[in-house]
Design a protein around this motif. Structure first.
Motif, short mmCIF file in Angstrom:
data_model
loop_
_atom_site.label_atom_id
_atom_site.label_comp_id
_atom_site.label_asym_id
_atom_site.label_seq_id
_atom_site.Cartn_x
_atom_site.Cartn_y
_atom_site.Cartn_z
N ILE A 375 9.99 9.10 10.86
CA ILE A 375 9.48 9.01 9.49
C ILE A 375 7.95 8.98 9.51
O ILE A 375 7.34 8.18 10.22
CB ILE A 375 9.99 7.73 8.78
CG1 ILE A 375 11.52 7.68 8.83
CG2 ILE A 375 9.50 7.67 7.34
CD1 ILE A 375 12.09 6.37 8.30
N ASN A 377 4.17 8.13 8.22
CA ASN A 377 3.67 6.86 7.65
C ASN A 377 2.76 7.05 6.45
O ASN A 377 1.99 6.16 6.11
CB ASN A 377 2.93 6.07 8.74
CG ASN A 377 1.63 6.75 9.15
OD1 ASN A 377 1.45 7.95 8.94
ND2 ASN A 377 0.72 6.00 9.74
N SER A 381 6.02 6.15 2.40
CA SER A 381 6.66 5.82 3.68
C SER A 381 7.49 4.55 3.56
O SER A 381 8.62 4.48 4.05
CB SER A 381 5.60 5.65 4.76
OG SER A 381 6.17 5.20 5.95
N ARG A 382 6.92 3.53 2.92
CA ARG A 382 7.62 2.25 2.76
C ARG A 382 8.95 2.44 2.03
O ARG A 382 10.00 1.96 2.46
CB ARG A 382 6.70 1.29 2.00
CG ARG A 382 7.39 0.06 1.40
CD ARG A 382 7.67 -0.99 2.47
NE ARG A 382 8.36 -2.13 1.89
CZ ARG A 382 9.67 -2.21 1.75
NH1 ARG A 382 10.44 -1.22 2.14
NH2 ARG A 382 10.24 -3.29 1.24
N GLU A 385 11.38 4.48 4.20
CA GLU A 385 11.91 3.68 5.29
C GLU A 385 13.05 2.78 4.80
O GLU A 385 14.08 2.62 5.46
CB GLU A 385 10.79 2.83 5.90
CG GLU A 385 11.19 2.09 7.15
CD GLU A 385 10.04 1.26 7.72
OE1 GLU A 385 10.28 0.56 8.70
OE2 GLU A 385 8.92 1.33 7.17
N TYR A 401 15.64 4.71 13.89
CA TYR A 401 14.50 5.42 13.30
C TYR A 401 13.20 4.80 13.80
O TYR A 401 13.17 3.69 14.32
CB TYR A 401 14.55 5.41 11.78
CG TYR A 401 14.22 4.09 11.14
CD1 TYR A 401 12.89 3.73 10.87
CD2 TYR A 401 15.22 3.19 10.78
CE1 TYR A 401 12.58 2.51 10.29
CE2 TYR A 401 14.93 1.98 10.19
CZ TYR A 401 13.60 1.63 9.94
OH TYR A 401 13.29 0.43 9.36
N VAL A 403 8.81 4.86 12.64
CA VAL A 403 7.73 5.36 11.79
C VAL A 403 6.61 5.85 12.70
O VAL A 403 6.13 5.11 13.55
CB VAL A 403 7.20 4.25 10.84
CG1 VAL A 403 6.04 4.78 10.00
CG2 VAL A 403 8.33 3.77 9.94
N VAL A 637 14.06 -3.07 8.17
CA VAL A 637 12.78 -2.80 7.51
C VAL A 637 12.25 -4.06 6.84
O VAL A 637 13.00 -4.89 6.35
CB VAL A 637 12.96 -1.67 6.46
CG1 VAL A 637 13.88 -2.06 5.34
CG2 VAL A 637 11.62 -1.24 5.91
N GLY A 666 5.84 -2.37 11.11
CA GLY A 666 6.95 -1.90 10.29
C GLY A 666 6.83 -2.17 8.81
O GLY A 666 7.83 -2.17 8.10
N HIS A 668 4.44 -0.46 6.79
CA HIS A 668 3.60 0.63 6.29
C HIS A 668 2.13 0.40 6.53
O HIS A 668 1.42 1.28 6.99
CB HIS A 668 3.86 0.88 4.79
CG HIS A 668 3.02 1.98 4.21
ND1 HIS A 668 2.93 3.22 4.82
CD2 HIS A 668 2.24 2.04 3.11
CE1 HIS A 668 2.12 3.98 4.10
NE2 HIS A 668 1.69 3.29 3.08
#
Length: 716
Positions: A375, A377, A381-382, A385, A401, A403, A637, A666, A668
């Motif tokens: 993923i 960033n 992104s947040r 995720e 996954y 980031v 997350v 993690g 963002h």
């Protein structure tokens, strides 16, 4: 040449013969990676880092030597080169010292002193400077220089012109300038204040609105910050000098008992109008160059660590490029990096098509047996995720996954290279391909992007761009050659960084591959158009063939050493077949038992070369990056709102800078570990402990949700 060799040997604390032999290799057109890897006996096992530094210093010293010769020649043409001056020029250790000595003889643009000389006032200036006459006598003598035709209307005009000549003479004195420069450096301070236009505004330079720090102590990153603030007209920056002490020094050096007020005035004017403004510019330039050099080295170090992060091989990867309005772009790559499928989904605002997006992505995961989701960033992104974490609860496949830093993905998407590699794929989808590719094989993907856009530097847009480009190109070259390149799979972007290979030859390699199929051996590389004997020598050891006839072609053993390898194996009663996987363990045991010194003598090769050969034979085809710890994969997350002081988390170092390191935990927004929170022992720089890609345990110190700032500590 002997002088350069001795000086480099002294500076780098190595033997003159090492320097001599290394310089000869460089001058013969050998690349640094080739010299570092395959000429260890010649250099005395010098590292690629030291070789780069030595090469840069050699270039500077040669430039200095050439400039000193030009200066001496110019002064000699004027008939003013004395033995003492020639010796001083020859002794100059820096370009600045050489230019200081040249200053009195340099052709200048029109100055107040040159105008006064044209008016015939130099004899009067000499009388004042020699301090043989009283002030009254000088005032009387000045009347003799009145010449309305030349613009000297009064005795005062004549005296002022004479003082202008003296002021420039004092300013041009190399000894005075050297001493004053040292005094300002040792006792001066850098001072910044906010400009009127921004006095009432909050900016990123707020800490520097009224700031001062000694010249000799100011940190490099603060120099760059001040320069940026000044460039944006937010800050006014100047050097505060120990003026009184310097004036006292000048007067003590120049004045004698009969000194006149005219000479005192000339000294004052010389320092205020000529010397200090010039010294201030020089010191600020020196601070800037030093800061830029540090920033560029930091950038290069971070970039190399990023490029050499371990790849996620043999993993089908889904690239997820987050977005809001335009939708999240998806690309699925097979374990070899081949594009399998693409999609666009809208799980975020404003459409919020969560169920539909889940159905599409879960379908792709099952169809292609996806192992990892990468993923980006960036924006959304947040939210993306969070969506991925919830979605993965609905599949039985053990998908994780991570980031990744998506810096440069959009640049690649719209680039000529991106269009060339994926002509039938929409620009917006190419970013997702890059995001997946940089997880599967960071080196292969990131070489496609201008290093300045990769986002692991500090003030990279403020430094000397030409120097930055050179250092980053060198860094990429070192990283690529450290790993080696599979010639049957590599792109032009990767191949052009192999020692001895340029972009044209890289394209010719691809053309040959397309016309003739896979390369079957390293010997076949010689057939590539434009790749001569010298280029083959430089590149052959760094190019790999993993399914050819000779297993040595899949190692870092250079073809020039193949005969030595055959003799080695023969002496052990082995063949290259004993390097295959099913027999390798027994072969390794026997290689470990070798007497290196005796074997090297028997084979008539150097011990360093034999050690490297043994190392390669013990792991044919193995990627040196595989032994490094992989990035931290996730299946849950957090958000910044979830963070609380004293919470312990595992994160990945994203960027190392002069005053600390940014760690992805993690949420963002990366958190900052200040240098004071990295270790419980003294460290001079964060790189003493940390590198990009390190997985670390951190404790949350502070959380500022509004400003999106997270303070972390490694002192857990």
């Amino acid at each position: 040449m002997e002088y350069l060799i001795d000086k480099l040997a002294q500076e780098f604390n190595i033997q003159p013969k090492q320097v001599q032999d290394t310089v000869e290799l460089i001058d013969a057109g050998n690349t640094i990676p080739f010299i570092a890897r395959y000429r260890k006996e010649v250099t005395g096992n010098l590292s690629d880092v030291l070789l780069r530094d030595l090469d840069a210093r050699l270039t500077y010293l040669r430039k200095l030597q050439k400039r000193k010769e030009e200066i001496a020649g110019s002064i000699e043409e004027q008939g003013k080169l004395t033995p003492e001056l020639a010796a001083a020029i020859d002794k100059a250790a820096t370009l600045q010292e050489a230019e200081d000595l040249y200053l009195p003889y340099k052709q200048k643009k029109k100055t107040r002193a040159s105008v006064a000389k044209e008016k015939g006032l130099e004899p009067l200036a000499n009388k004042i400077y020699l301090q043989l006459d009283t002030e009254a006598d000088l005032a009387e003598d000045a009347k003799n220089y009145i010449n309305p035709e030349k613009g000297v209307e009064t005795a005062e005009d004549a005296l002022q012109g004479a003082m202008d000549i003296i002021a420039e003479t004092i300013s041009d004195n190399a000894d005075y300038r050297k001493k004053i420069r040292r005094m300002v450096t040792e006792k001066g301070a850098v001072k910044s204040t906010v400009t009127k236009a921004f006095a009432e505004e909050k900016t990123e330079f707020e800490n520097y609105y009224d700031y001062g720090e000694p010249v000799k102590k100011i940190a490099n990153h603060r120099v760059l910050a001040l320069n940026r603030g000044e460039k944006r007209k937010v800050l006014a920056v100047k050097i505060i000098d120990p003026a009184e002490e310097i004036r006292t020094y000048l007067k003590k050096s120049i004045l004698r008992d009969k000194a006149s007020g005219y000479l005192v005035s000339a000294i004052e004017d010389s320092y205020k109008r000529l010397i200090f403004p010039s010294i201030e510019r020089e010191i600020r330039t020196e601070l800037k160059e030093k800061a830029e050099e540090s920033a560029i080295k930091m950038f290069a170090l971070n970039l190399k660590k990023l490029l050499l992060q371990p790849p996620f091989k043999d993993k089908t990867t889904m690239g997820f490029d987050p977005a809001f309005r335009t939708g999240c772009k998806i690309a699925v790559l097979d374990p070899m990096g081949k594009l399998l499928d693409t999609a666009t989904v809208y799980p975020t605002e404003p459409k919020n098509e969560v169920a539909k997006s889940e159905k599409i992505l879960l379908g792709l995961i099952e169809k292609y047996k996806v192992d990892i989701i990468s993923i980006g960033n960036g924006t959304a992104s947040r939210e993306s995720e969070q969506f991925v974490a919830e979605m993965l609860k609905k599949t039985d496949r053990p998908v994780q996954y991570i980031v990744v830093n998506e810096a440069g993905a959009s640049v690649y998407s719209a680039s000529e290279l991106g269009a060339e590699e994926y002509p039938d794929i929409n620009v917006s989808l190419r970013g997702a391909i890059s995001i997946a590719g940089r997880l599967q094989d960071p080196l292969s993907d990131l070489v496609k992007i201008d290093p300045k856009h990769i986002g692991v530097g500090q003030y990279q847009h403020d430094v000397n761009q030409k120097e930055l480009e050179k250092v980053l190109d060198d860094t990429v070259e070192d990283a690529v050659n450290n790993v080696g390149v599979n010639i049957n799979r590599a792109s032009v972007s990767l191949l052009k960084h192999v020692a001895g290979v340029n972009k044209t030859i890289a394209k010719n390699i691809i053309d040959y591959r397309e016309q003739n199929g896979k390369f079957g051996s390293r010997k076949e590389i010689k057939k590539v158009k434009g790749l001569g004997a010298k280029a083959f020598e430089q590149c052959a050891g760094f190019l790999r063939i993993d399914d050819g006839d000779n297993i040595l072609d899949n190692t870092g053993v250079h073809p020039e050493s193949y005969k030595a390898v055959q003799n080695l194996l023969k002496s052990m009663g082995l063949t290259t077949a004993d390097l295959e996987a099913d027999k390798l363990a027994e072969t390794v045991t026997r290689l470990n038992a070798l007497d290196v010194k005796a074997t090297a003598a028997m084979l008539e090769i150097g011990e360093p070369t034999l050690r490297d050969i043994i190392k390669e034979l013990k792991k044919p085809g193995r990627d040196p990056r595989d032994s490094a710890p992989k990035p931290h994969l996730k299946s849950d997350v957090l958000s910044i709102e979830d963070l609380k002081p004293d919470m312990e988390l595992v994160g990945t170092v994203r960027n190392v800078i002069d005053f600390g390191a940014f760690v992805d935990i993690g949420v963002h927004q990366d958190g900052l570990v200040h240098i004071s929170q990295i270790s419980d022992r003294y460290i001079s720089h964060p790189t003493d402990v940390l590198s990009v890609g390190d997985v670390v345990t951190v404790k949350v110190l502070s959380v500022d949700v509004e400003r999106k700032r997270i303070g972390l500590s490694m002192l857990v």
